[in-house]
Design an enzyme around this catalytic site. Sequence first.
Site, short mmCIF file in Angstrom:
data_model
loop_
_atom_site.label_atom_id
_atom_site.label_comp_id
_atom_site.label_asym_id
_atom_site.label_seq_id
_atom_site.Cartn_x
_atom_site.Cartn_y
_atom_site.Cartn_z
N LYS A 79 -124.38 17.70 -1.19
CA LYS A 79 -124.47 19.04 -1.77
C LYS A 79 -123.48 19.15 -2.92
CE LYS A 79 -125.02 23.59 0.40
NZ LYS A 79 -124.56 24.38 1.55
C1 E4P Z 1 -126.22 27.49 1.77
O1 E4P Z 1 -126.34 26.29 1.77
C2 E4P Z 1 -124.99 28.18 2.11
O2 E4P Z 1 -124.30 27.41 3.06
C3 E4P Z 1 -125.22 29.52 2.75
O3 E4P Z 1 -126.57 29.81 2.91
C4 E4P Z 1 -124.40 30.61 2.18
O4 E4P Z 1 -124.64 31.79 2.89
P1 E4P Z 1 -123.68 33.08 2.78
O5 E4P Z 1 -123.86 33.68 1.43
O6 E4P Z 1 -124.14 33.99 3.88
O7 E4P Z 1 -122.28 32.55 2.98
#
Ligand code: E4P
Length: 217
Positions: free
Chosen positions: A83
């Site tokens: 990522k």
């Molecule tokens: C995506 O990969 C992120 O880990 C996640 O969906 C972020 O979510 P949040 O905005 O609720 O922290």
Amino acid sequence: MKFFIDTADVDAIRELHDLGMVDGVTTNPSLILKSGRNILEVTKEICSFVSGPVSAEVVALKAEDMIAEGRKLAEIAPNIAVKVPLTWDGLKTCKVLSGEGFMVNVTLCFSANQALIAAKAGATFISPFIGRLDDINLEGLDLIGDIRTIYDNYDFETQILAASIRTANHVKDCALIGADVITAPPAVIKALASHVLTDKGLDQFTADWAKTGQKII
Ligand code: E4P
């Protein structure tokens, strides 16, 4: 539509995995912090029973360092998706690592143009954040629709991984729009099974059944 689970909580992933609900997992530095675990150890444990893509996020900011971190994370298991953030250095990293055959999830996407350029850089997944756009009074779901249209217009193979999902309705709307994947916390996945009329109906059936005085077993 595939379900990824947005957590580094191994027990929660296992519970959903046993029900066949886990097509993959996403983590981020905040979720690793919340787990209280070492990133390499917890990611390895997740990959020991999840066969779909497991996203592990780099934390360096410069491409050269991100690439090195990405290669190290990819050593954990063949199903790691590295990522990377949607920055210019993240895109460089995406291009290099996808060229080496690794899955790359480009995260922190907040505009259609960002999604377009991530696809050009060879992203396996693009992660547009719905909830965080909603938080600032923008329409997160509109972004999912725009990206769907753009990717379909040009047959980009990058998968739309709708992220920052906060509600069961987000999941339904993403399915209607045609997101390839949603990633959501375990509580949101569980909420998909809930309906007030199901609870009400079950209460009624249970009460009426008691009145029959019958038993099935
Ligand atoms: C995506 O990969 C992120 O880990 C996640 O969906 C972020 O979510 P949040 O905005 O609720 O922290």
